[in-house]
Design a protein around this motif. Sequence first.
Motif, PDB file in Angstrom:
ATOM      1  N   UNK A 287       0.825  -1.207   0.000  1.00  0.00           N
ATOM      2  CA  UNK A 287       0.000   0.000   0.000  1.00  0.00           C
ATOM      3  C   UNK A 287       0.863   1.261   0.000  1.00  0.00           C
ATOM      4  N   UNK A 288       1.978   1.235   0.714  1.00  0.00           N
ATOM      5  CA  UNK A 288       2.898   2.383   0.708  1.00  0.00           C
ATOM      6  C   UNK A 288       3.385   2.634  -0.705  1.00  0.00           C
ATOM      7  N   UNK A 289       3.729   1.539  -1.359  1.00  0.00           N
ATOM      8  CA  UNK A 289       4.305   1.621  -2.689  1.00  0.00           C
ATOM      9  C   UNK A 289       3.301   2.104  -3.718  1.00  0.00           C
ATOM     10  N   UNK A 290       2.038   1.783  -3.514  1.00  0.00           N
ATOM     11  CA  UNK A 290       1.022   2.071  -4.526  1.00  0.00           C
ATOM     12  C   UNK A 290       0.294   3.387  -4.288  1.00  0.00           C
ATOM     13  N   UNK A 291       0.706   4.153  -3.282  1.00  0.00           N
ATOM     14  CA  UNK A 291      -0.063   5.350  -2.939  1.00  0.00           C
ATOM     15  C   UNK A 291       0.836   6.564  -2.752  1.00  0.00           C
ATOM     16  N   UNK A 292       0.156   7.699  -2.580  1.00  0.00           N
ATOM     17  CA  UNK A 292       0.884   8.954  -2.312  1.00  0.00           C
ATOM     18  C   UNK A 292       0.132   9.724  -1.236  1.00  0.00           C
ATOM     19  N   UNK A 293       0.718  10.826  -0.812  1.00  0.00           N
ATOM     20  CA  UNK A 293       0.023  11.759   0.085  1.00  0.00           C
ATOM     21  C   UNK A 293      -0.475  11.125   1.372  1.00  0.00           C
ATOM     22  N   UNK A 294      -1.688  11.506   1.742  1.00  0.00           N
ATOM     23  CA  UNK A 294      -2.246  11.058   3.023  1.00  0.00           C
ATOM     24  C   UNK A 294      -2.452   9.555   3.089  1.00  0.00           C
ATOM     25  N   UNK A 295      -2.879   8.975   1.978  1.00  0.00           N
ATOM     26  CA  UNK A 295      -3.061   7.524   1.907  1.00  0.00           C
ATOM     27  C   UNK A 295      -1.748   6.835   2.212  1.00  0.00           C
ATOM     28  N   UNK A 296      -0.687   7.374   1.646  1.00  0.00           N
ATOM     29  CA  UNK A 296       0.615   6.758   1.840  1.00  0.00           C
ATOM     30  C   UNK A 296       1.059   6.916   3.297  1.00  0.00           C
ATOM     31  N   UNK A 297       0.775   8.106   3.852  1.00  0.00           N
ATOM     32  CA  UNK A 297       1.150   8.320   5.264  1.00  0.00           C
ATOM     33  C   UNK A 297       0.468   7.308   6.171  1.00  0.00           C
ATOM     34  N   UNK A 298      -0.797   7.059   5.883  1.00  0.00           N
ATOM     35  CA  UNK A 298      -1.541   6.075   6.682  1.00  0.00           C
ATOM     36  C   UNK A 298      -0.933   4.688   6.520  1.00  0.00           C
ATOM     37  N   UNK A 299      -0.558   4.358   5.285  1.00  0.00           N
ATOM     38  CA  UNK A 299       0.045   3.053   5.011  1.00  0.00           C
ATOM     39  C   UNK A 299       1.395   2.923   5.718  1.00  0.00           C
ATOM     40  N   UNK A 300       2.156   4.013   5.737  1.00  0.00           N
ATOM     41  CA  UNK A 300       3.460   3.994   6.408  1.00  0.00           C
ATOM     42  C   UNK A 300       3.281   3.742   7.905  1.00  0.00           C
ATOM     43  N   UNK A 301       2.272   4.404   8.484  1.00  0.00           N
ATOM     44  CA  UNK A 301       2.006   4.190   9.919  1.00  0.00           C
ATOM     45  C   UNK A 301       1.695   2.724  10.174  1.00  0.00           C
ATOM     46  N   UNK A 302       0.923   2.143   9.263  1.00  0.00           N
ATOM     47  CA  UNK A 302       0.567   0.725   9.373  1.00  0.00           C
ATOM     48  C   UNK A 302       1.819  -0.153   9.348  1.00  0.00           C
ATOM     49  N   UNK A 303       2.730   0.135   8.412  1.00  0.00           N
ATOM     50  CA  UNK A 303       3.972  -0.629   8.319  1.00  0.00           C
ATOM     51  C   UNK A 303       4.760  -0.505   9.623  1.00  0.00           C
TER      52      UNK A 303
ATOM     53  N   UNK B 298      13.992  -1.529   1.576  1.00  0.00           N
ATOM     54  CA  UNK B 298      15.009  -0.555   1.199  1.00  0.00           C
ATOM     55  C   UNK B 298      14.775  -0.038  -0.224  1.00  0.00           C
ATOM     56  N   UNK B 299      14.343  -0.920  -1.093  1.00  0.00           N
ATOM     57  CA  UNK B 299      14.060  -0.540  -2.488  1.00  0.00           C
ATOM     58  C   UNK B 299      12.910   0.471  -2.519  1.00  0.00           C
TER      59      UNK B 299
ATOM     60  N   UNK C 277      10.220   5.616  -3.281  1.00  0.00           N
ATOM     61  CA  UNK C 277       9.140   6.500  -2.837  1.00  0.00           C
ATOM     62  C   UNK C 277       9.646   7.671  -1.999  1.00  0.00           C
ATOM     63  N   UNK C 278      10.879   7.565  -1.512  1.00  0.00           N
ATOM     64  CA  UNK C 278      11.415   8.614  -0.655  1.00  0.00           C
ATOM     65  C   UNK C 278      10.845   8.575   0.753  1.00  0.00           C
ATOM     66  N   UNK C 279      10.242   7.456   1.109  1.00  0.00           N
ATOM     67  CA  UNK C 279       9.618   7.328   2.425  1.00  0.00           C
ATOM     68  C   UNK C 279      10.481   6.455   3.320  1.00  0.00           C
TER      69      UNK C 279
END
Lengths: 269, 234
Positions: A124-140, A182-183, A188-190
Motif C-alpha cells: 500500500x505504501x508503494x502504490x499510494x501517495x500523500x495522506x493515503x501513503x502516510x496512513x500506510x506507512x504508519x501501518x507498516x 530498502x528498495x 518512494x522517498x519514504x
Amino acid sequence: MEKKSSENATPPVAAPLKLFGSWASSYTHRVQLALRLKGLEFEYVEEDLGNKSDELLRHNPVHKKVPVLVHGGRALPESVIILQYLDDAWPETRPLLPADAFDRALARFWCHFADDKLGPAVGAVFASTGEDQEAAVRQVHENLALLEVELRDGAFRGRRFFGGDEVGLLDVVLGCGSYWLAVFEDVTGVRLVDADAFPRFNAWLRDFEALDEVRETIPAVDRLLEYARGLRHMLLGLAGANAAAPSADAPTTAAAAPSAAAADIAVDI
Amino acid sequence: MAAAAGVELRLLGEWLSPYCIRVKQALAVKGVAGYEYVEEDLEHKSELLLSSNPVHGKVPVLIHRGAPVCESLVIVQYVDEAWAGPAILPSDPYERSRARFWAAYIDDKFFPSWEPFFKSKTAEDRAETFKNAIPAVETLEKALTECSSSEGKPFFGGDSIGYVDVALGGYLAWIKAVDEVAGTSLFDEAKFPRLAAWAERFAAADAVRDASPAVEDIVVFYKKMQAAETGAEH
C-alpha cells in the motif's frame, strides 16, 4: 493399512523438481531459497506474468499464479504451503520448521502475519501517495513494531534469526519480501525501516541478507530498483517517459499487467 | 498427554464465530476434552484475550499451559500436533499440501465470495450476491471430488473428518442459517451433490454436533442483525 497408489500420494523424493516463478517475485524467492537451503536441485522456469504459460495454468488452475513447484508431476502452489511440503517430504534435511509444536504454531502465526498484514501494508505504501501513503506507512511501522517487540522481549528474544541460530520458515518468509523495504524507500522517498526505531529487525535483516544462499537468490538491488521505479510509474500513472529504461525482463511484465505485478511483489500470492 | 480440567487448557471464543466453531470441532475430533471454554464479549474484550493476542485481539485463542496459540488454522494444526488422537491432517506430504491449499482457499476465496450474500438485505441484492458466491462453491465441489477420490469417501479428509472439513465446517451452521432466512440452498443437492451429502454427514457427526451452535439460534441472531442494520464482525 490399505493405501491406494493414488494421484494424491507424494512422488518418490528423487523425482525431479521444477519451479515456475518470476524473477521479481518474493514468493518465488522464498521457494528458491528454501530449495537451496535444503540442497535440492531444481529446474527453474521463468514465467512472463503478463503472458502465463499453458503449463503454469494447468498446474495452478485455481489461482493461476507463481510460484508453483512441480515435484514428479504433482503441482504445489502457494509459497508457504510449498515450504511446509519441503519439510514434510525431506524431514531429515535441514528442517525449516522447529521441532516443538508450540514453536511451530508461532512460526505459522507470524508467517500469516507477514502475508496478511505486513506485506499488504508495504504494498500500500508503494502504490499510494500523500495522506493515503502516510496512513500506510504508519501501518507498516505498527507491524514492524510488533515484530521488534517479539525480537526484543518476546518469542524470539536473544535469537540471531527467527529460527534460532539458523534460518527457518519465518526467516525465509519475512526475509524474502523485506529486501523490498530498502528498495521502496529509495523509490518512494519514504522512511520505512528506521534502524533506531527497529534495531533488532534491522540487525536480523542484515544478517539474513549476508547469507550465501540468500545472496544467490535475491536479485541485484539495481535490478530491483529499476523494476520498482518502472512499476511505481505505472501504478501512479505518472508521465514516466524519462523513468529509467526497463530491463529486458521487466517491460512485458510491468507494461502488460502492472497491478498483477505489483500484487505479486507484496500483496498477493 | 490428556488435558486436565480447567486451567491446563482454555479456549477463548465467541459462540457465533466460524473460526471458534472450527477450533471446537477440531478439539472434538482429536478427542481433547475437559478444557475450559471462555465466552468473550467482543464489545468488551477481556484482559486475558487482549494480553494473549496482542497482535490482533481476536478470538479464537487457545491457551495451553499458559501459552497462547492464535489464528484458527494455526490452532487446528497445533491441536493435531500436540495431542495424540485421530489425525486431522493427512500424513502423506502431498496430501497435506492439498489439505492446506483447500483450507486457505476456503478462508481466502470462498468466504469472501459468500460474505456479500450474508450481508444482503433485499431480495434483489440477494439474487445478485448469491449468484456471485456460486463459482467458489463449484470449485469446492471439485475439491471434494479430488480429496475424496473416485471411491466417494464422505469427507474431504477421506473416511474421517479432517483439516479441510473443519475449515469449511466452521461456516456450515451460518451457511444453513442464511439459507433458511433467504430461502436459498448454497450446497444445492442437484447442483452440488457431493457437497450436499458432505454437509449432511458432517453436521450429523458426534464431534460436530456438540461443537457447533444450533442453526435455529443463529437464525434468531441473523434476523436481529439484519433488522438492526448493523454489520456483524466475526
